[in-house]
Scaffold this motif. Sequence first.
Motif, short mmCIF file in Angstrom:
data_model
loop_
_atom_site.label_atom_id
_atom_site.label_comp_id
_atom_site.label_asym_id
_atom_site.label_seq_id
_atom_site.Cartn_x
_atom_site.Cartn_y
_atom_site.Cartn_z
N CYS A 52 0.41 5.60 -0.07
CA CYS A 52 -0.13 7.25 0.10
C CYS A 52 -1.55 6.86 -1.24
CB CYS A 52 0.74 7.91 -0.01
SG CYS A 52 1.96 7.75 1.73
N LEU A 109 -13.36 7.11 7.84
CA LEU A 109 -13.67 7.81 6.98
C LEU A 109 -13.35 7.96 5.63
CD1 LEU A 109 -13.18 11.07 9.53
CD2 LEU A 109 -15.70 9.32 8.96
N HIS A 110 -13.85 8.26 4.32
CA HIS A 110 -13.49 8.79 3.28
C HIS A 110 -12.03 9.67 2.93
CE1 HIS A 110 -14.60 10.62 -1.29
NE2 HIS A 110 -14.04 8.92 -1.41
N SER A 111 -11.54 9.02 2.10
CA SER A 111 -10.07 9.88 1.57
C SER A 111 -10.65 11.32 1.16
CB SER A 111 -9.68 8.78 1.00
OG SER A 111 -8.37 9.21 0.39
N CYS A 148 -4.79 5.08 -1.99
CA CYS A 148 -6.26 5.80 -1.57
C CYS A 148 -6.22 7.28 -2.11
CB CYS A 148 -6.55 5.99 0.68
SG CYS A 148 -5.90 4.59 0.51
N GLY A 194 -7.52 -0.82 3.79
CA GLY A 194 -5.72 -0.55 4.04
C GLY A 194 -5.09 -1.72 4.05
N TRP A 200 -10.74 15.34 8.60
CA TRP A 200 -11.82 15.66 8.74
C TRP A 200 -12.48 16.45 9.70
CZ3 TRP A 200 -14.15 15.91 4.27
CH2 TRP A 200 -14.63 15.96 3.44
N HIS A 214 -3.84 22.48 9.72
CA HIS A 214 -4.16 20.84 10.60
C HIS A 214 -4.25 20.23 9.38
CE1 HIS A 214 -5.35 23.47 14.33
NE2 HIS A 214 -4.46 23.27 13.89
N THR A 268 0.32 -0.90 -0.02
CA THR A 268 0.09 0.01 -0.01
C THR A 268 0.89 1.28 -0.16
OG1 THR A 268 -1.67 -1.51 1.22
CG2 THR A 268 -1.76 1.48 1.71
N LEU A 312 -6.56 15.65 -2.02
CA LEU A 312 -5.14 16.91 -1.22
C LEU A 312 -4.93 18.02 -1.73
CD1 LEU A 312 -2.85 13.84 -0.25
CD2 LEU A 312 -5.04 14.57 1.26
N ILE A 351 1.39 5.78 8.28
CA ILE A 351 3.00 4.73 8.23
C ILE A 351 2.28 4.26 9.31
CG2 ILE A 351 4.82 4.08 7.64
CD1 ILE A 351 4.91 6.80 6.48
N ALA A 375 2.11 13.84 7.98
CA ALA A 375 2.39 13.03 7.09
C ALA A 375 2.64 11.46 7.58
CB ALA A 375 3.35 13.31 6.28
C1 HEC Z 1 -6.27 3.22 3.42
C2 HEC Z 1 -6.22 4.60 2.69
C3 HEC Z 1 -5.07 5.65 3.28
C4 HEC Z 1 -3.52 5.52 2.79
C5 HEC Z 1 -2.78 4.29 2.74
C6 HEC Z 1 -3.26 6.76 2.82
N1 HEC Z 1 -4.42 8.20 3.16
FE1 HEC Z 1 -4.52 9.62 3.94
N2 HEC Z 1 -6.03 10.31 4.21
C7 HEC Z 1 -7.33 9.22 3.88
C8 HEC Z 1 -8.63 9.33 4.71
C9 HEC Z 1 -9.24 8.02 5.15
C10 HEC Z 1 -7.79 10.47 4.94
C11 HEC Z 1 -9.26 11.13 6.08
C12 HEC Z 1 -9.17 10.27 7.50
C13 HEC Z 1 -9.05 11.46 8.78
O1 HEC Z 1 -10.40 12.20 8.33
O2 HEC Z 1 -9.76 10.77 9.18
C14 HEC Z 1 -6.94 10.79 4.63
C15 HEC Z 1 -6.56 12.41 4.77
C16 HEC Z 1 -4.86 12.13 5.32
C17 HEC Z 1 -4.67 14.01 5.22
C18 HEC Z 1 -5.06 14.81 5.36
C19 HEC Z 1 -5.82 16.27 4.36
C20 HEC Z 1 -6.52 16.77 4.59
O3 HEC Z 1 -7.18 18.35 4.07
O4 HEC Z 1 -6.23 17.69 6.37
C21 HEC Z 1 -3.02 14.01 4.13
C22 HEC Z 1 -2.11 14.94 3.95
C23 HEC Z 1 -2.85 12.67 3.52
N3 HEC Z 1 -4.15 11.65 4.27
C24 HEC Z 1 -1.62 12.23 3.86
C25 HEC Z 1 -1.57 10.72 3.34
C26 HEC Z 1 0.19 10.30 2.96
C27 HEC Z 1 0.76 11.39 2.93
C28 HEC Z 1 0.24 8.95 3.11
C29 HEC Z 1 0.77 7.81 2.57
C30 HEC Z 1 1.77 8.13 3.53
C31 HEC Z 1 -1.22 8.62 3.15
N4 HEC Z 1 -2.05 9.90 2.93
C32 HEC Z 1 -1.60 7.30 2.91
C33 HEC Z 1 -6.99 7.49 4.12
C34 HEC Z 1 -5.56 6.80 3.06
#
Ligand code: HEC
Length: 385
Positions: free
Chosen positions: A96, A123-125, A99, A115, A141, A138, A94, A128, A156, A152
């Motif tokens: 970043c 929650l929904h992804s 999703c 995942g 969601w 910040h 997996t 960015l 992990i 970031a």
């Molecule tokens: C399995 C799916 C998944 C993976 C893999 C993932 N994300 Fe996400 N990401 C999400 C989800 C779902 C949210 C919203 C989560 C929440 O608010 O609780 C999110 C939220 C975020 C946000 C917040 C955006 C904001 O506007 O606040 C960032 C930045 C982000 N992810 C970056 C990354 C990065 C960088 C990686 C890799 C290191 C990564 N994500 C891996 C699902 C994923």
Amino acid sequence: MKTVIGALISASIFAYSLASGNSPSTNKIAKDGLPAPDLSANYTYEAHNLPDHYKTPELLDEFNEPKSNPLTNAGASLGRVLFYDKRLSINNTTSCASCHIQANNFSDPVRQSKGFNGRLTSLHSMSLTNIRYFKSGHGFWTERVDSLEKQALRPIIDQTEMGTQDIPELLKELENTGFYPELFERAFGTAEITPARIGFALTQFERSLVSSTSKFDKALQADKMEDVLTKEEILGYALFGGAPIQVLERNNLANLPSMGCNQCHQTAAMVLVGGKTNNGINGGYGQFKVPSLRNIEVSAPYMHDGRFPTLLRVIEHYMENIEDGPDTDNRLRINNDPTQQFERFRRSSEEQDAIIAFLKTLTDKEFLTDPKFSDPFNWPKADSK
Ligand code: HEC
Ligand code: HEC
């Protein structure tokens, strides 16, 4: 005979590589036996050429880049590789981008993302796009993480997203690839790989995700918006709110009451200045960050829990389903007055279509397919040139 043919083949591969400008020694497998990224292109990530509507005092003030982590081409280039690298998950399945998918506005078309172990996120992804224009910086969601640099690293070590990756183990893994030490050196001056540097590089890449080449951008830059937008899209802009008064007057729309969407989806970046709020969902409980509406057409389903599958369902929500609760924003009430009831914007189906047509002018194909934001582990096919 065999060697002659071999020599001919390698000579022609060499000639081909020279002709296509690639280094002849492009290795698709890294020292650790896992995929290597294609690093042959030098992309520009520093945003020097943004249109004027992105350079307003309001948006400059929302810019959340800390002095400690300025965006550089080398830093964002490293961030791109990390963003697409499955090594970051505990079982190398997996990244970043699993999703946060470019074609889907760096969000995910499913309501809950899968995942590393098949478990679903609650929650929904989040998209960015334009994440650099949230002053607080910040993350998530509910804005529960206080800086994007820290945010970031969260996936992990998240048990659902990428697994509880042992960080010292991950650092060793990245060193053993052969290619990362050089990328870290270019980005940060020395080859040392640290968690903080991983967070910095990923965040630089995220901050480079600015969408500024949509039809809407072209309309904002035109002498007359009508030269770019259709009548229906102009009507939709009028209903959304925030269209310039001259445009409204020229189109006899100056007296049309708008739905005031622009009160919370503000500026050319389409972000909520000042943080999170509640738009009458969830029973009016809880405040949620508002991702940019840029490219909203391709980041369905909508809202923090992905409850609405289409833009039409979103419009219907604002027309008739706003729920009252402790956190419901007063900007949804008549005249923004806390003692008044919620606006019941009854709109004809023609008008609903017009708002959706306007929202679709925010789709930016160039951004959604820009190679500099694409997967570097996905090598161009040899016969595609
Ligand atoms: C399995 C799916 C998944 C993976 C893999 C993932 N994300 Fe996400 N990401 C999400 C989800 C779902 C949210 C919203 C989560 C929440 O608010 O609780 C999110 C939220 C975020 C946000 C917040 C955006 C904001 O506007 O606040 C960032 C930045 C982000 N992810 C970056 C990354 C990065 C960088 C990686 C890799 C290191 C990564 N994500 C891996 C699902 C994923
Ligand atoms: C009072 C502030 C407010 C107003 C006014 C408002 N919104 Fe929103 N909007 C929000 C918030 C807050 C969210 C995120 C809510 C959530 O995820 O729980 C949101 C989310 C959205 C989303 C989904 C974004 C995503 O990434 O899932 C769309 C689409 C949207 N709004 C469109 C509109 C339209 C169209 C209007 C006008 C009819 C409008 N909004 C008016 C506050 C507002």
